[in-house]
Motif scaffolding. Sequence first.
Motif, PDB file in Angstrom:
ATOM      1  N   LEU A   1       0.819  -1.205   0.000  1.00 13.37           N
ATOM      2  CA  LEU A   1       0.000   0.000   0.000  1.00 13.37           C
ATOM      3  C   LEU A   1       0.862   1.268   0.000  1.00 13.37           C
ATOM      4  N   SER A   2       1.881   1.292   0.851  1.00 12.08           N
ATOM      5  CA  SER A   2       2.701   2.500   0.947  1.00 12.08           C
ATOM      6  C   SER A   2       3.500   2.741  -0.327  1.00 12.08           C
ATOM      7  N   THR A   3       3.971   1.666  -0.970  1.00 12.59           N
ATOM      8  CA  THR A   3       4.721   1.812  -2.226  1.00 12.59           C
ATOM      9  C   THR A   3       3.837   2.374  -3.329  1.00 12.59           C
ATOM     10  N   MET A   4       2.623   1.819  -3.445  1.00 14.81           N
ATOM     11  CA  MET A   4       1.700   2.305  -4.477  1.00 14.81           C
ATOM     12  C   MET A   4       1.304   3.755  -4.215  1.00 14.81           C
ATOM     13  N   LEU A   5       1.045   4.061  -2.950  1.00 24.00           N
ATOM     14  CA  LEU A   5       0.644   5.426  -2.614  1.00 24.00           C
ATOM     15  C   LEU A   5       1.779   6.420  -2.853  1.00 24.00           C
ATOM     16  N   SER A   6       3.015   6.004  -2.538  1.00 23.74           N
ATOM     17  CA  SER A   6       4.158   6.896  -2.732  1.00 23.74           C
ATOM     18  C   SER A   6       4.406   7.195  -4.203  1.00 23.74           C
ATOM     19  N   GLU A   7       3.916   6.305  -5.073  1.00 26.83           N
ATOM     20  CA  GLU A   7       4.027   6.529  -6.519  1.00 26.83           C
ATOM     21  C   GLU A   7       2.898   7.414  -7.043  1.00 26.83           C
ATOM     22  N   GLY A   8       2.016   7.830  -6.138  1.00 30.55           N
ATOM     23  CA  GLY A   8       0.963   8.759  -6.531  1.00 30.55           C
ATOM     24  C   GLY A   8      -0.288   8.125  -7.086  1.00 30.55           C
ATOM     25  N   LEU A   9      -0.430   6.802  -6.949  1.00 31.28           N
ATOM     26  CA  LEU A   9      -1.644   6.144  -7.440  1.00 31.28           C
ATOM     27  C   LEU A   9      -2.829   6.533  -6.564  1.00 31.28           C
ATOM     28  N   PRO A  10      -4.028   6.625  -7.141  1.00 27.97           N
ATOM     29  CA  PRO A  10      -5.212   6.988  -6.348  1.00 27.97           C
ATOM     30  C   PRO A  10      -5.443   5.989  -5.222  1.00 27.97           C
ATOM     31  N   LEU A  11      -5.925   6.497  -4.090  1.00 25.75           N
ATOM     32  CA  LEU A  11      -6.137   5.680  -2.908  1.00 25.75           C
ATOM     33  C   LEU A  11      -7.049   4.501  -3.200  1.00 25.75           C
ATOM     34  N   GLU A  12      -8.148   4.749  -3.954  1.00 26.18           N
ATOM     35  CA  GLU A  12      -9.089   3.668  -4.262  1.00 26.18           C
ATOM     36  C   GLU A  12      -8.432   2.560  -5.081  1.00 26.18           C
ATOM     37  N   GLU A  13      -7.549   2.952  -6.000  1.00 30.11           N
ATOM     38  CA  GLU A  13      -6.866   1.957  -6.830  1.00 30.11           C
ATOM     39  C   GLU A  13      -5.912   1.106  -5.993  1.00 30.11           C
ATOM     40  N   CYS A  14      -5.219   1.768  -5.043  1.00 39.41           N
ATOM     41  CA  CYS A  14      -4.303   1.035  -4.160  1.00 39.41           C
ATOM     42  C   CYS A  14      -5.069   0.049  -3.284  1.00 39.41           C
ATOM     43  N   VAL A  15      -6.159   0.526  -2.714  1.00 39.69           N
ATOM     44  CA  VAL A  15      -6.968  -0.332  -1.851  1.00 39.69           C
ATOM     45  C   VAL A  15      -7.562  -1.473  -2.647  1.00 39.69           C
ATOM     46  N   GLY A  16      -8.028  -1.183  -3.870  1.00 46.35           N
ATOM     47  CA  GLY A  16      -8.595  -2.228  -4.718  1.00 46.35           C
ATOM     48  C   GLY A  16      -7.587  -3.308  -5.037  1.00 46.35           C
ATOM     49  N   ALA A  17      -6.335  -2.888  -5.318  1.00 48.81           N
ATOM     50  CA  ALA A  17      -5.291  -3.855  -5.660  1.00 48.81           C
ATOM     51  C   ALA A  17      -4.977  -4.758  -4.477  1.00 48.81           C
ATOM     52  N   ILE A  18      -4.834  -4.182  -3.298  1.00 48.66           N
ATOM     53  CA  ILE A  18      -4.479  -4.989  -2.131  1.00 48.66           C
ATOM     54  C   ILE A  18      -5.643  -5.874  -1.703  1.00 48.66           C
ATOM     55  N   ALA A  19      -6.867  -5.341  -1.799  1.00 47.11           N
ATOM     56  CA  ALA A  19      -8.041  -6.134  -1.423  1.00 47.11           C
ATOM     57  C   ALA A  19      -8.223  -7.315  -2.364  1.00 47.11           C
ATOM     58  N   ALA A  20      -7.933  -7.085  -3.646  1.00 47.19           N
ATOM     59  CA  ALA A  20      -8.064  -8.170  -4.616  1.00 47.19           C
ATOM     60  C   ALA A  20      -6.944  -9.193  -4.454  1.00 47.19           C
ATOM     61  N   THR A  21      -5.797  -8.749  -3.928  1.00 44.82           N
ATOM     62  CA  THR A  21      -4.645  -9.629  -3.767  1.00 44.82           C
ATOM     63  C   THR A  21      -4.770 -10.509  -2.536  1.00 44.82           C
ATOM     64  N   LEU A  22      -5.289  -9.939  -1.446  1.00 42.60           N
ATOM     65  CA  LEU A  22      -5.344 -10.685  -0.187  1.00 42.60           C
ATOM     66  C   LEU A  22      -6.350 -11.825  -0.272  1.00 42.60           C
ATOM     67  N   PRO A  23      -5.921 -13.042   0.034  1.00 44.79           N
ATOM     68  CA  PRO A  23      -6.870 -14.165   0.045  1.00 44.79           C
ATOM     69  C   PRO A  23      -7.708 -14.155   1.320  1.00 44.79           C
ATOM     70  N   VAL A  24      -8.704 -15.015   1.357  1.00 42.11           N
ATOM     71  CA  VAL A  24      -9.545 -15.185   2.533  1.00 42.11           C
ATOM     72  C   VAL A  24      -9.301 -16.580   3.093  1.00 42.11           C
ATOM     73  N   CYS A  25      -9.127 -16.671   4.415  1.00 41.19           N
ATOM     74  CA  CYS A  25      -8.882 -17.955   5.062  1.00 41.19           C
ATOM     75  C   CYS A  25     -10.100 -18.864   4.875  1.00 41.19           C
ATOM     76  N   SER A  26      -9.887 -20.057   4.310  1.00 40.58           N
ATOM     77  CA  SER A  26     -10.991 -20.972   4.035  1.00 40.58           C
ATOM     78  C   SER A  26     -11.608 -21.537   5.311  1.00 40.58           C
ATOM     79  N   VAL A  27     -10.819 -21.560   6.390  1.00 35.54           N
ATOM     80  CA  VAL A  27     -11.313 -22.123   7.648  1.00 35.54           C
ATOM     81  C   VAL A  27     -12.129 -21.091   8.417  1.00 35.54           C
ATOM     82  N   ARG A  28     -11.553 -19.882   8.565  1.00 33.63           N
ATOM     83  CA  ARG A  28     -12.209 -18.866   9.383  1.00 33.63           C
ATOM     84  C   ARG A  28     -13.115 -17.938   8.581  1.00 33.63           C
ATOM     85  N   GLY A  29     -12.936 -17.922   7.265  1.00 33.25           N
ATOM     86  CA  GLY A  29     -13.765 -17.056   6.444  1.00 33.25           C
ATOM     87  C   GLY A  29     -13.454 -15.584   6.584  1.00 33.25           C
TER      88      GLY A  29
END
Length: 390
Positions: free
Chosen positions: A60-88
């Motif tokens: 997040l900090s690397t993308m933000l430091s490059e001047g990318l829009p906050l929503e785009e940074c959040v979207g990228a990280i949210a799409a990247t992070l998996p969800v635990c299959s056990v805990r959901g």
Amino acid sequence: MNDLCADIGYKSINHHGEQLCGDHVDIVERDENSTVIILADGLGSGVKASILSTLTTKILSTMLSEGLPLEECVGAIAATLPVCSVRGVAYSTFSIIHLINNETAEIIQYDNPSVILLRNFQNYNYPKTEMRIGDKKIYKSVIRLQEDDIFIAMSDGCTHAGIGLAFNFGWKLEDITTFMESIAHVGYTAKTLATVLVDECNRLYNDKPGDDATACVVRIRKRVPMNLCFGPPASHSDNERMMSLFFSKEGKHIVCGGTTSSIAAQYLGKPLRVSLKFERSDVPPVAEIEGVDLVTEGVITINKVLAYAKDYLEENELYDQWSLKHDAASQISRLLFEEATDINFFVGQAVNPAHQNPDLPINFNVKMNLVKELSECLKRMGKKIKVSYF
């Protein structure tokens, strides 16, 4: 542009038995007018959680430091992070506070406890807009800043504090809010507020935390300038110029060093009154000059201040040693750490003959390194530092 600034501080405690913290905080200054604070909480604890939270903040900090829009940074990280299959639940959750021109705060929240905002030292229910990015629910808020606004972001280790011990279901967010309301008006720094909150979590865990717990506090305040003069100039002919520039600056004035104090007294035409009253054995006593807010010894005192500054940035365990006492190092620490936001150092480069004794552990390089290290510590506290050499 207004005269507001942000005081930022955080503290973490590790899950009992773990050497690494599963939470991570990153502070990114994109430019003078933009600061991004990120708090990430990795799933579980230990090495895996530490890696996940660190990756989250770094991406997040690397993308933000490059001047990318906050929503785009959040979207990228949210799409990247998996969800635990056990805990959901997500493998890493995060809270982002983006300060723009010290006028507006954008808050992005993903699965962490809701960021608390205290306004006029009371809870303020700010609006939240729900966004869907992929299959993830993210909340965004845009808030116009006011003086004394206090933002409190935390990992769920804070809201889990005391489960099965002090509380059946942990320390509820509304109870944490009430706790912070009770101390917000005192005027503590962001670091101290975060320390008080996390220490209370640790107490509720009976000093054996069942989860990593982190609190990050952002306190909006007005700028307060401070000036510190340390050491005489290399050339006697610069005495007048150095003192003229030093005393022309707005804010309080601190003079450190015996020779420096004599030069300041001569410039002001006021007597230098030296005290022999030691508040503590390892710090020389303060002196007095009319027109100067604080007069102290030099190297020994500043070295003590540096030790307090390093601790303040880490565990803050020495807070009780300097927050209330009246010795020179404690007074300087309160002025620099708690009161000042913008600090001007006026550093003389004269070589003190008294320091050239080979039996003494003090020399010119030690003095210069003290200034450099203290400046770096104060920058890490979020202070704006300017150092002028003479």
